[in-house]
Design an enzyme around this catalytic site. Structure first.
Site, PDB file in Angstrom:
ATOM      1  N   GLY A  86       4.031 -39.535  37.252  1.00 15.60           N
ATOM      2  CA  GLY A  86       5.203 -39.510  38.106  1.00 15.60           C
ATOM      3  C   GLY A  86       5.632 -40.910  38.494  1.00 15.60           C
ATOM      4  N   LYS A 118       4.380 -40.820  45.695  1.00 16.24           N
ATOM      5  CA  LYS A 118       4.337 -40.515  44.258  1.00 16.24           C
ATOM      6  C   LYS A 118       5.030 -39.186  44.040  1.00 16.24           C
ATOM      7  CE  LYS A 118       0.586 -39.813  41.190  1.00 16.24           C
ATOM      8  NZ  LYS A 118      -0.697 -40.370  40.806  1.00 16.24           N
ATOM      9  N   ASP A 151     -10.152 -43.124  34.939  1.00 20.75           N
ATOM     10  CA  ASP A 151      -9.002 -43.919  34.504  1.00 20.75           C
ATOM     11  C   ASP A 151      -8.927 -45.216  35.292  1.00 20.75           C
ATOM     12  OD1 ASP A 151      -6.847 -44.535  32.927  1.00 20.75           O
ATOM     13  OD2 ASP A 151      -5.404 -43.422  34.126  1.00 20.75           O
TER      14      ASP A 151
END
Ligand SMILES: *[C@@H]1O[C@H](CO)[C@@H](O)[C@H](O)[C@H]1NC(C)=O
Ligand SMILES: *[C@@H]1O[C@H](CO)[C@@H](O)[C@H](O)[C@H]1NC(C)=O
Ligand SMILES: *[C@@H]1O[C@H](CO)[C@@H](O)[C@H](O)[C@H]1NC(C)=O
Ligand SMILES: *[C@@H]1O[C@H](CO)[C@@H](O)[C@H](O)[C@H]1NC(C)=O
Ligand SMILES: *[C@@H]1O[C@H](CO)[C@@H](O)[C@H](O)[C@H]1NC(C)=O
Length: 834
Positions: free
Chosen positions: A524, A539, A636
């Site tokens: 996003g 976000k 990540d």
């Protein structure tokens, strides 16, 4: 019929070729005796351990013992044979006779094993040998013709083994306790004095003698015959962490309770370092790990840290909380005068006797060490709270119950009932997820009724509003994709987090105007906003991405569970038709990549700042892995997911792909590989297996990027397929490490620190996951400039040359190093499993 004499005849007459006596004897056979002297020892396979005569280091007396020690650490004795009957001279004879190992002082017997021979006829011919195994076990066994096999012999083929008779310490994976095979229960017994006197001290440690007959075994430390300390809960494998306050996967105690054995062993996460669990002369269990550099044994964990660990400090039916004694609910001090004057040993008694039919209820006491289980009973398979409660109510002698959750391994699961007094209960500061339900007969007071009514009322309102919300959202989303339907569950789970109004957020971000756009994240767009005068980051999950919903739920679920100065904080969320918003604290300096890889900005990050950032990220990650309520693997980690506060404090963000691991779960196989190339560990990108060590790899890449100022991804393209990791590794090996350091850095005094960081980075990116350190060790290495470190093995992808450019299907903007890019959208790839 007794074959004993025949055997000894056979031993003595048979000739073995393999026992030439030298100063490095490997095997003692039954045909000869070995004269021991301080420089004539038996060495283990692999030469890790040595068995021989020693005199305690600080002892002035001529007392000599037969013992086993680490060959390289001669002063560290792991086993003593004749602890209570020393030799007066450094002269002794070791021999095998009558099926036993004997230690003789000239001609008198000093010590011997105690094997009673009940051999079968078929064994008559094979002679006996004694040898020291690579794991430190001194064994007596039959010499089989296929002698190469002896390493794989199951325990049962040993006639005797020193592991069944430990002294005051355990080696990793050595079992303590009762086995049907040995027919006895082993315990540790302290030395009288840790420095100079190995004779039997007053402390012992192990299962109590009734453990093998009980539903729930218990381990104690005793002083003489009184318990002084109890290890709990012993319901399957469980772990203790470092620092003590945080359960983690650092130090693992594994309990086995079967018909064949009731044993326990420990293991230490770092298998490369020597470690022992020792009962010291003051009755404390210590985990000692050898510091390879200064050759000192560091105490990394101890069994007792506060008074609440003292066995039954507060007496029956009480609990100890932050070193203060409290009566359980429904109880009062038995001896109020003594209690107030500080003598709590009498404990507490019931205010009102139990009614035994109706009128009794259970008061939960959370975060406890369960009471002594000596008289507790276990009901297998009953896992529901109300069933366990009903069962307890139905038996008048049941005073408390608990549901013990299934733990890893062959752990137990079911409902535990206590009868009689509840002893040795304490509360923990940390969350241990253990609730004890204590039976009590409370008089109904109007006040209580009122509270009950009120809370019921509130409860009803909450339920109704939840149902209403549920219904409303349900209705709104009726037309939306099916995938969205599970959102409500998240909503219900996270009521403690503010649900924000879409309009408010929309206004706060100037209706998501482009001028407020901060960047594009994984799933996003991120906007800046001002809410009640506070800067926020919002976000907005992309509406078209069906996948975004899962990431949204995931992030919500995870981030509300964690709180740490190096993790970005979620302030609220918003759900509105197809809109899903996450509202975070706004971080002035945005993300790390904007500084690191931008020529104009990178000078703003001098070395001290970079070092602080590195440490902060390491701490945040260590918290996620080891100290948060549930173990979380981020999956990540990369510079763009490290946000920087005004004072440059790093905060890890973007938990969209993070995953909760169950305790004890080491590695998972994912069907979907998500993450960012360049930061993904080899085992993950090739096999789809993910563990905390995969995050360590990403962290290592990040660290090397921080030191070199170069991107891993993109480096290969520009350098004939050699990745940044390989480049740094090669330079490290050549001793030219200074070449790879970001030229913008002015090092002068801190070059050793930088070198250390390169070293740690290389350790983190090693190809094999098991070689990489765990994050708490990384933190330790970073903060302690003296912590010793191994030399790194080759990094991931080393053998693959230009794999980085081949593996990535989408080439993104970061093709050359040192170019700024606000986002890494394309670099977040999803590869379906094979
Ligand atoms: C040990 O024994 C050997 C041989 O039996 C002997 O020569 C030596 O003197 C003895 N040493 C001591 C200190 O008694
Ligand atoms: C040896 O074993 C026997 C029988 O198991 C036992 O009675 C005896 O006390 C043991 N002796 C020693 C020294 O352990
Ligand atoms: C035993 O261990 C504890 C905790 O590490 C320590 O405080 C104590 O001094 C030790 N006792 C001895 C005799 O070394
Ligand atoms: C268990 O029961 C026995 C016998 O009633 C009693 O002596 C002992 O103190 C009890 N132990 C605990 C921990 O309650
Ligand atoms: C109640 O529990 C005790 C202890 O577990 C047990 O010995 C007794 O048989 C039980 N009584 C009934 C009626 O189940």
């Amino acid at each position: 019929m007794n074959f004993f004499h025949i055997f000894s005849f056979v031993f003595i007459s048979s000739i073995l070729g393999c026992a030439a006596i030298s100063s490095e004897t490997k095997v003692l056979s039954s045909t000869e005796s070995l004269s021991l002297s301080p420089n004539r020892n038996i060495v283990s396979h692999g030469a890790v351990f040595e068995l021989g005569l020693f005199k305690p280091d600080h002892s002035s007396l001529e007392r000599w013992y037969l013992g086993i020690w680490f060959k390289t650490e001669k002063t560290y004795i792991v086993w003593v044979a004749n602890r209570d009957k020393p030799l007066s001279k450094p002269n002794g004879t070791l021999q095998i006779k009558n099926g036993n190992i004997l230690l003789l002082d000239q001609t008198t017997l000093v010590w011997s094993t105690n094997v009673t021979t009940t051999e079968k006829k078929s064994d008559e011919r094979s002679p006996l040998v004694a040898e020291l195994h690579a794991d430190g076990n001194f064994v007596l066994r039959r010499h089989s013709s296929n002698s190469n096999d002896h390493h794989h012999d199951p325990d049962s083929t040993f006639l005797w083994q020193s592991f069944d008779f430990p002294t005051n310490l355990l080696l990793p994976y050595t079992k303590l306790g009762w086995t049907r095979r040995s027919g006895r229960s082993s315990v540790l017994r302290s030395w009288k004095n840790d420095h100079n006197d190995p004779s039997s001290g007053e402390f012992s440690f192990g299962f109590d003698s009734a453990s093998q007959f009980r539903a729930i075994p218990a381990i104690f430390t005793w002083k003489g015959t009184s318990p002084i300390n109890r290890f709990s809960p012993w319901l399957g494998a469980f772990t203790y962490g470092i620092p003590r306050e945080s359960p983690s996967r650092y130090l693992t105690f594994t309990l086995t309770a079967t018909k064949e054995e009731v044993t326990f062993f420990f293991s230490w996460a770092d298998k490369t370092s020597k470690s022992v669990l020792k009962l010291n002369a003051t009755g404390v269990i210590q985990l000692l790990v050898l510091n390879a550099k200064n050759r000192r044994w560091d105490t990394l964990w101890t069994s007792t840290t506060d008074r609440c660990e003292d066995y039954s400090l507060c007496g029956p039916d009480s609990y100890c909380d932050k070193e203060v004694c409290n009566c359980m609910s429904g109880f009062e001090p038995k001896n109020p005068h003594a209690w107030t004057s500080g003598n709590r040993r009498d404990g507490c008694v019931r205010k009102r006797p139990l009614s035994c039919n109706n009128g009794d209820k259970f008061i939960p006491l959370s975060n406890v060490k369960y009471p002594d289980t000596s008289n507790a009973s276990m009901h297998w398979g009953i896992e529901k709270l109300n069933e366990c409660e009903k069962l307890c109510l139905s038996n008048c002698s049941c005073t408390a119950f608990a549901i013990v959750a299934k733990q890893v391994g062959n752990g137990l699961s079911g409902c535990v009932h206590w009868t009689g007094e509840l002893l040795d209960v304490r509360r923990y500061v940390i969350n241990v997820n253990q609730i004890l339900y204590v039976r009590s007969h409370e008089k109904k007071k109007p006040k209580t009724v009122l509270i009950v009514c009120l809370s019921t009322g509130v409860g009803i309102i909450i339920i109704f509003s939840a149902i209403f919300c549920y219904w409303r959202i349900k209705k709104k989303q009726a037309r939306a994709r099916a995938a969205a339907s599970s959102i409500e569950i998240t909503l219900m789970e996270n009521l403690e987090l503010p649900l924000m109004d879409f309009e408010t957020i929309s206004i706060a971000t100037k209706h998501f105007s482009d001028s407020n756009k901060l960047g594009k994240g994984g799933f996003g767009v991120v906007y800046k906003g001002i809410l009640d005068g506070q800067d926020i980051a919002v976000k907005r999950l992309s509406r078209i991405s069906g996948q975004g919903i899962n990431e949204f739920k995931n992030e919500l679920r995870l981030i509300t569970k964690v709180k740490h100065v190096n993790l970005v904080q979620l302030l609220g969320y918003c759900l509105n038709r197809d809109e899903k918003l996450l509202i975070y604290e706004y971080l002035e300096n945005r993300s790390l990549d904007l500084y690191l890889f931008d020529k104009n900005q990178s000078s703003a990050l001098n070395w001290p700042k970079r070092f602080e950032i590195t440490k902060g990220i390491a701490r945040g990650l260590s918290y996620l892995h080891h100290d948060s309520p549930t173990m979380i693997v981020h999956r990540d980690l990369k510079p763009s997911n490290v946000l920087l506060a005004k004072d440059m404090t790093p905060k890890i963000s973007d938990f969209g792909m993070a995953r909760i691991f169950n305790r004890g779960e080491n590695e998972v196989e994912t069907t979907k590989v998500v993450g960012t190339y360049g930061y993904m560990s080899p085992e993950y990108s090739f096999d789809g297996t993910y563990s905390e060590k995969s995050d360590v790899f990403s962290f290592g890449v990040l660290m090397l990027e921080i030191v070199t100022g170069m991107r891993n991804r993109g480096f290969a393209d520009a350098n004939n397929g050699i990745s940044l990791l390989t480049h740094v590794f090669n330079k490290w090996k050549e001793g030219e490490w200074a070449d790879v350091i970001d030229p913008i850095l002015d090092l002068n005094s801190s070059s050793q620190e930088v070198k250390r960081c390169l070293h740690i980075g290389l350790l983190c990116v090693q190809d094999r996951a098991e070689d990489r350190p765990i994050m708490p060790s990384v933190v330790l290495m970073l903060v302690s400039q003296t912590e010793s470190m191994l030399q790194p093995n080759p990094p991931g992808y080393y053998a693959l040359g230009n794999v980085l450019s081949n593996v990535a299907p989408t080439s993104n903007t970061a093709s050359t190093s040192k170019t700024a890019s606000t986002s890494n959208v394309a670099s977040t790839v999803t590869v379906e499993a094979r």
